[in-house]
Design a protein around this motif. Structure first.
Motif, PDB file in Angstrom:
ATOM      1  N   SER A   1     -14.784  15.317  58.352  1.00 43.93           N
ATOM      2  CA  SER A   1     -15.330  14.009  58.714  1.00 43.93           C
ATOM      3  C   SER A   1     -16.840  14.055  58.988  1.00 43.93           C
ATOM      4  CB  SER A   1     -14.587  13.479  59.944  1.00 43.93           C
ATOM      5  OG  SER A   1     -15.077  12.224  60.322  1.00 43.93           O
ATOM      6  N   ASP A   2     -17.254  14.967  59.876  1.00 47.69           N
ATOM      7  CA  ASP A   2     -18.672  15.034  60.255  1.00 47.69           C
ATOM      8  C   ASP A   2     -19.389  16.037  59.362  1.00 47.69           C
ATOM      9  OD1 ASP A   2     -18.016  13.279  62.233  1.00 47.69           O
ATOM     10  OD2 ASP A   2     -18.093  14.719  63.874  1.00 47.69           O
ATOM     11  N   TYR A   3     -19.854  15.561  58.204  1.00 49.60           N
ATOM     12  CA  TYR A   3     -20.447  16.477  57.223  1.00 49.60           C
ATOM     13  C   TYR A   3     -21.964  16.355  57.114  1.00 49.60           C
ATOM     14  CZ  TYR A   3     -20.224  12.204  54.422  1.00 49.60           C
ATOM     15  OH  TYR A   3     -20.358  10.918  53.976  1.00 49.60           O
ATOM     16  N   GLU A   4     -22.544  15.282  57.680  1.00 48.90           N
ATOM     17  CA  GLU A   4     -23.999  15.138  57.595  1.00 48.90           C
ATOM     18  C   GLU A   4     -24.691  16.122  58.524  1.00 48.90           C
ATOM     19  OE1 GLU A   4     -26.166  11.643  57.838  1.00 48.90           O
ATOM     20  OE2 GLU A   4     -25.580  10.968  55.846  1.00 48.90           O
TER      21      GLU A   4
ATOM     22  N   LYS B   1     -33.520  12.116  60.112  1.00 51.25           N
ATOM     23  CA  LYS B   1     -33.167  11.896  58.702  1.00 51.25           C
ATOM     24  C   LYS B   1     -34.421  11.863  57.832  1.00 51.25           C
ATOM     25  CE  LYS B   1     -28.727   9.469  58.582  1.00 51.25           C
ATOM     26  NZ  LYS B   1     -28.057   8.208  58.203  1.00 51.25           N
ATOM     27  N   LEU B   2     -35.441  11.197  58.326  1.00 51.63           N
ATOM     28  CA  LEU B   2     -36.700  11.140  57.578  1.00 51.63           C
ATOM     29  C   LEU B   2     -37.255  12.545  57.354  1.00 51.63           C
ATOM     30  CD1 LEU B   2     -38.414   8.086  59.320  1.00 51.63           C
ATOM     31  CD2 LEU B   2     -37.731   8.201  56.920  1.00 51.63           C
ATOM     32  N   LYS B   3     -37.100  13.390  58.367  1.00 53.42           N
ATOM     33  CA  LYS B   3     -37.649  14.747  58.283  1.00 53.42           C
ATOM     34  C   LYS B   3     -36.817  15.634  57.360  1.00 53.42           C
ATOM     35  CE  LYS B   3     -39.022  18.660  61.225  1.00 53.42           C
ATOM     36  NZ  LYS B   3     -39.110  19.150  62.619  1.00 53.42           N
ATOM     37  N   THR B   4     -35.488  15.603  57.528  1.00 47.92           N
ATOM     38  CA  THR B   4     -34.637  16.530  56.773  1.00 47.92           C
ATOM     39  C   THR B   4     -34.319  16.042  55.363  1.00 47.92           C
ATOM     40  OG1 THR B   4     -32.665  15.534  57.799  1.00 47.92           O
ATOM     41  CG2 THR B   4     -33.580  17.487  58.845  1.00 47.92           C
TER      42      THR B   4
ATOM     43  N   LYS C   1      -6.662  23.383  54.067  1.00 47.69           N
ATOM     44  CA  LYS C   1      -6.053  24.687  54.337  1.00 47.69           C
ATOM     45  C   LYS C   1      -6.336  25.190  55.750  1.00 47.69           C
ATOM     46  CE  LYS C   1      -4.607  25.032  50.085  1.00 47.69           C
ATOM     47  NZ  LYS C   1      -3.181  24.836  49.781  1.00 47.69           N
ATOM     48  N   ARG C   2      -7.250  24.522  56.453  1.00 42.22           N
ATOM     49  CA  ARG C   2      -7.593  24.953  57.810  1.00 42.22           C
ATOM     50  C   ARG C   2      -7.985  23.743  58.624  1.00 42.22           C
ATOM     51  NH1 ARG C   2     -12.484  23.454  58.091  1.00 42.22           N
ATOM     52  NH2 ARG C   2     -14.015  23.793  56.462  1.00 42.22           N
ATOM     53  N   ILE C   3      -7.951  23.882  59.957  1.00 43.89           N
ATOM     54  CA  ILE C   3      -8.390  22.811  60.849  1.00 43.89           C
ATOM     55  C   ILE C   3      -9.842  23.072  61.233  1.00 43.89           C
ATOM     56  CG2 ILE C   3      -8.022  21.673  63.073  1.00 43.89           C
ATOM     57  CD1 ILE C   3      -5.097  22.424  62.923  1.00 43.89           C
ATOM     58  N   GLY C   4     -10.721  22.185  60.812  1.00 42.61           N
ATOM     59  CA  GLY C   4     -12.128  22.341  61.160  1.00 42.61           C
ATOM     60  C   GLY C   4     -12.371  22.004  62.626  1.00 42.61           C
ATOM     61  N   LYS C   5     -13.464  22.511  63.156  1.00 38.46           N
ATOM     62  CA  LYS C   5     -13.814  22.260  64.553  1.00 38.46           C
ATOM     63  C   LYS C   5     -15.189  21.613  64.643  1.00 38.46           C
ATOM     64  CE  LYS C   5     -11.138  26.086  66.535  1.00 38.46           C
ATOM     65  NZ  LYS C   5     -11.215  27.337  67.335  1.00 38.46           N
ATOM     66  N   VAL C   6     -15.273  20.594  65.510  1.00 35.20           N
ATOM     67  CA  VAL C   6     -16.555  19.915  65.721  1.00 35.20           C
ATOM     68  C   VAL C   6     -17.597  20.916  66.197  1.00 35.20           C
ATOM     69  CG1 VAL C   6     -17.753  18.167  67.092  1.00 35.20           C
ATOM     70  CG2 VAL C   6     -15.469  17.683  66.192  1.00 35.20           C
ATOM     71  N   GLU C   7     -17.197  21.833  67.093  1.00 31.47           N
ATOM     72  CA  GLU C   7     -18.134  22.816  67.652  1.00 31.47           C
ATOM     73  C   GLU C   7     -18.698  23.737  66.570  1.00 31.47           C
ATOM     74  OE1 GLU C   7     -14.975  22.444  68.691  1.00 31.47           O
ATOM     75  OE2 GLU C   7     -15.420  21.152  70.420  1.00 31.47           O
ATOM     76  N   ASP C   8     -17.891  24.007  65.537  1.00 28.72           N
ATOM     77  CA  ASP C   8     -18.336  24.903  64.463  1.00 28.72           C
ATOM     78  C   ASP C   8     -19.054  24.161  63.340  1.00 28.72           C
ATOM     79  OD1 ASP C   8     -17.142  26.894  65.920  1.00 28.72           O
ATOM     80  OD2 ASP C   8     -15.296  26.935  64.723  1.00 28.72           O
ATOM     81  N   GLY C   9     -19.042  22.828  63.401  1.00 31.75           N
ATOM     82  CA  GLY C   9     -19.738  22.041  62.377  1.00 31.75           C
ATOM     83  C   GLY C   9     -19.088  22.106  61.009  1.00 31.75           C
ATOM     84  N   ASN C  10     -17.756  22.317  60.955  1.00 33.81           N
ATOM     85  CA  ASN C  10     -17.095  22.450  59.652  1.00 33.81           C
ATOM     86  C   ASN C  10     -15.950  21.458  59.455  1.00 33.81           C
ATOM     87  OD1 ASN C  10     -15.274  23.519  61.447  1.00 33.81           O
ATOM     88  ND2 ASN C  10     -15.144  25.546  60.494  1.00 33.81           N
ATOM     89  N   THR C  11     -16.053  20.290  60.105  1.00 33.11           N
ATOM     90  CA  THR C  11     -15.007  19.282  59.921  1.00 33.11           C
ATOM     91  C   THR C  11     -15.240  18.500  58.628  1.00 33.11           C
ATOM     92  OG1 THR C  11     -16.224  17.582  61.151  1.00 33.11           O
ATOM     93  CG2 THR C  11     -14.756  19.005  62.415  1.00 33.11           C
TER      94      THR C  11
ATOM     95  N   GLU D   1     -24.926  15.060  62.136  1.00 35.16           N
ATOM     96  CA  GLU D   1     -23.645  15.113  62.839  1.00 35.16           C
ATOM     97  C   GLU D   1     -23.299  16.549  63.224  1.00 35.16           C
ATOM     98  OE1 GLU D   1     -21.072  11.426  61.130  1.00 35.16           O
ATOM     99  OE2 GLU D   1     -21.476  13.008  59.691  1.00 35.16           O
ATOM    100  N   ILE D   2     -23.573  17.472  62.326  1.00 41.54           N
ATOM    101  CA  ILE D   2     -23.301  18.886  62.602  1.00 41.54           C
ATOM    102  C   ILE D   2     -24.203  19.386  63.721  1.00 41.54           C
ATOM    103  CG2 ILE D   2     -23.434  21.220  61.618  1.00 41.54           C
ATOM    104  CD1 ILE D   2     -22.687  19.888  58.898  1.00 41.54           C
ATOM    105  N   ARG D   3     -25.468  18.965  63.682  1.00 43.15           N
ATOM    106  CA  ARG D   3     -26.429  19.408  64.701  1.00 43.15           C
ATOM    107  C   ARG D   3     -26.079  18.851  66.075  1.00 43.15           C
ATOM    108  NH1 ARG D   3     -31.360  17.978  67.060  1.00 43.15           N
ATOM    109  NH2 ARG D   3     -31.412  15.920  66.113  1.00 43.15           N
ATOM    110  N   ARG D   4     -25.687  17.576  66.127  1.00 37.35           N
ATOM    111  CA  ARG D   4     -25.421  16.918  67.409  1.00 37.35           C
ATOM    112  C   ARG D   4     -23.984  17.125  67.897  1.00 37.35           C
ATOM    113  NH1 ARG D   4     -29.209  12.683  68.467  1.00 37.35           N
ATOM    114  NH2 ARG D   4     -30.818  12.655  66.866  1.00 37.35           N
ATOM    115  N   LYS D   5     -23.091  17.531  66.964  1.00 32.96           N
ATOM    116  CA  LYS D   5     -21.673  17.715  67.283  1.00 32.96           C
ATOM    117  C   LYS D   5     -20.999  16.401  67.704  1.00 32.96           C
ATOM    118  CE  LYS D   5     -22.248  22.606  68.575  1.00 32.96           C
ATOM    119  NZ  LYS D   5     -22.905  22.828  67.330  1.00 32.96           N
TER     120      LYS D   5
END
Length: 690
Positions: free
Chosen positions: A49-52, A459-462, A37-47, A55-59
């Protein structure tokens, strides 16, 4: 989601340099196809594709995501791959199950290293290619330069299907279809038909004639018509393009802006019309049945087989194995057989994946991509089939893991937890390898580069709540001797009751074999040392060579000959002779010119020729010796021998020196004597560590 047969499935891998807009394009495709329903943005961390979390932290993308898009009664399985080179295994495994490569190129950055690599890997895997010049809305976008660079790098197969045009302020406003001579421009955020700009008409005709010529080359009939100066119909041009793309003679170029949605639908149309459906795709591997090649065919009529190209191991949702159905059909009532692990597992739940979303389906046809949950013994690159089919799809050769670090948990008692967590992370990333060095007792982790290691630590930490430190690996130096000496070792202890007495004369000299710690011989005459004490002398020697006299490193290449000695009929014992041997070792080895040996690596560096001088100079600075320089395709291979101590983080340095165009591999070659000044530093560092 409905079920699609192989003639209605397209498997497209997205490749390109990091930041060129691969993830953004798929977001737009999902939106315009009605999947979101919307176009996600890499900068906003809501795509999608990049859901980990990483990936969200590093963009940036770190993992390959599968994103099916339904378009014109066709299912396009987009495989969005990472642009960073540390995660190249993700891209290569995705390419194994793809039938077409969509290479994204930034209009502002032009042809980058990632673009070159994407083309190179696509050629290597035999995939047809489509190029999309993205980010045309950027003020620094330069379509002409980017196209010229692509043709210079990749040859005349690069053929534009459309060109952009700008308004009077130089802003991108639309593009022209070269085949139809059809112009469209942005009006209120949408593309609408318009008149072709006058200043573009000549350029359109020149580029169109080039495109027509390339399309005509796909068949003799079209070529004859072209040479007779007969006009090819639009349909003939399209047929020629279809044949040319399938035969790799043409790599069509399109342009647009994934951010604004321009060119997104047109590219989807092009994929449906011009890329091979799964049923017609040519495989980039040979499958085996009972040791013989089998015909690869994406048909439901064949016996079922599937290739697992990715494993997701999550501490909360469990394991998911992502696979492509290579032949036959899979439904949720079947059982699958993994010949490599010799296990049969019930399917139960069958899924189609869209990012992290799991959409349960009843069946998957040949050529489609899906996922199975909770297969206990299945890993990445395994083949699933029916037990009677006995089909094996060969594993891919993944990049060598040349970057090494030692890892240790910060928390006490976390060693077992760390080992279990690393095993799960390695399920997801097969290029990560782990071993415990028996000599240094360090746990060593091998990977492609620093970014990959950093992701692993986070990954080990989170994910697993384990904090770790990454340390430089301890270099396993050795000690040996260069001269011959003979020394007496006497151990005598008298403190009431039974005493202890052992007396040996041992000759120490180089054995000439650095692959074994020591060679022991005895040349006793006249029984000066009874035979029952020979094993004790060797046992004492065996313990002594574990720690040399210079810096405490293991001793190699030592020959010890027991030549004489004496004993006491009452006070002598095995312990006494073992201790006497220790005395002889500590006194004799320092007299035999002890020296430190360092490990030497055999190194092969593969680079473009223009970096030869820099790389050879750098190898010399690392105290390396260049053995040969060979041509490997269009590149050069420098073969050298370099001390292990000088190769730490070479993967990072080589990447910096060659703009990521260089690769290398290495293995341990031998030990040799370290220079005197290096030995001083090694001894000082060892003292400091103690």
């Amino acid at each position: 989601m409905k079920s699609y047969t192989a003639d209605k499935v397209r498997n497209v891998v997205l490749l390109g340099h990091s930041g060129c807009g691969k993830t953004t394009y798929v977001e737009s495709a999902l939106f315009y196809s009605g999947a979101t329903k919307r176009i996600g943005k890499v900068e906003d961390g809501n795509t999608v594709s990049d859901y980990e979390a990483e990936e969200i932290r590093r963009k940036v993308s770190i993992n390959t995501s599968v994103l099916p898009v339904e378009w014109q009664d066709t299912k396009i399985n987009f495989l969005d791959t990472p642009g960073y080179f540390d995660f190249i295994a993700e891209s290569k495994l995705a390419m194994r199950v793809a039938d077409t490569a969509l290479i994204m190129v930034s209009a502002k950055s032009g042809v980058e290293v990632g673009t070159e690599k994407a083309w190179e890997y696509s050629e290597e895997m035999g995939l047809p290619k489509i190029l999309f010049i993205n980010q045309m809305d950027d003020e620094n976008a330069d379509f002409e330069k980017t196209l010229a660079d692509m043709r210079a790098k990749f040859g005349k197969s690069v053929a534009p299907l459309q060109i952009p045009f700008n308004d009077e302020n130089g802003n991108f406003v639309g593009f022209i279809n070269l085949i139809k001579r059809d112009a469209r421009k942005k009006v209120n955020g949408k593309l609408q038909p318009c008149d072709m700009p006058e200043d573009k008409k000549d350029e359109v005709e020149v580029l169109r004639s080039m495109l027509v010529e390339v399309a005509a080359e796909s068949s003799d009939a079209l070529m004859e018509k072209f040479f007779n100066d007969e006009e090819l119909t639009e349909e003939e041009i399209y047929d020629g393009l279809l044949s040319g793309i399938e035969s790799h003679a043409i790599a069509p170029v399109m342009c647009g802006s994934a951010t604004l949605g321009y060119g997104v639908k047109l590219l989807l149309n092009t994929i449906v019309r011009f890329t091979p459906p799964a049923i017609e795709a040519k495989p980039n591997f040979h499958a085996f049945h009972d040791g013989r090649d089998v015909v690869y065919c994406s048909s439901d009529d064949e016996r079922f087989s599937a290739f697992v190209f990715k494993t997701i191991a999550d501490p909360y949702i469990g394991r998911l194995n992502l696979f492509r159905v290579m032949t036959g059909k899979l439904d949720n009532t079947m059982s699958v057989y993994n010949e490599e692990k010799d296990t049969v597992e019930k399917v139960g739940h069958l899924y189609v994946i869209r990012g992290k979303e799991q959409i349960e389906v009843d069946e998957l046809h040949s050529g489609d991509i899906g996922a199975l949950a909770k297969l206990s013994n299945t890993s990445t690159q395994d083949t699933l089939s029916l037990k009677e089919a006995n089909i094996i799809i060969p594993k891919m050769n993944l990049p060598e893991s040349v970057f090494c670090m030692a890892i240790q948990p910060k928390g006490k008692g976390d060693e077992d937890k760390l080992s279990a967590a690393l095993a799960k992370i390695r399920e997801e990333d097969p290029t990560l390898k782990m071993e415990v060095n028996k000599e240094t007792k360090q746990t060593l982790v091998y990977g492609i580069g620093e970014q990959q290691m950093d992701v692993m630590v986070n990954k080990l930490k989170t994910k697993y709540k384990i904090e770790v430190d990454l340390l430089d690996p301890i270099i396993p130096y050795r000690e040996t001797i260069k001269a011959k000496t003979s020394v007496r070792g006497r151990y005598k202890k008298q403190s009431g009751g039974h005493g202890q007495f052992g007396d040996v004369v041992i000759e120490f000299e180089p054995s000439g074999d650095l692959s074994v710690p020591y060679v022991f011989e005895e040349k006793i005459f006249g029984g000066s040392v009874p035979k029952q004490y020979f094993p004790a002398v060797e046992k004492g020697l065996q313990e002594c060579v574990l720690s040399g006299v210079l810096a405490g490193y293991p001793v190699v290449g030592l020959k010890a000959t027991l030549t004489d000695g004496s004993y006491h009929p009452v006070d002598s014992s095995e312990m006494a002779f073992k201790m006497a041997t220790s005395v002889a070792f500590k006194e004799g080895v320092p007299q035999a010119k002890p020296t430190i040996l360092e490990p030497i690596e055999h190194v092969e560096v593969l680079i473009p020729e223009k970096y030869m001088g820099d790389i050879m100079g750098d190898i010399s600075k690392r105290r390396g010796r260049i053995l040969s320089m060979d041509a490997v395709g269009t590149k050069k291979c420098i073969v050298a021998e370099v001390p292990t101590a000088e190769m730490h983080k070479y993967a990072t340095d080589l990447r910096a020196m060659t703009q990521s165009r260089g690769d290398y591999r290495h293995h341990f070659e031998r030990y040799e004597e370290a220079p005197a000044e290096i030995q001083k530093k090694i001894i000082a560092a060892r003292e400091e560590s103690k």
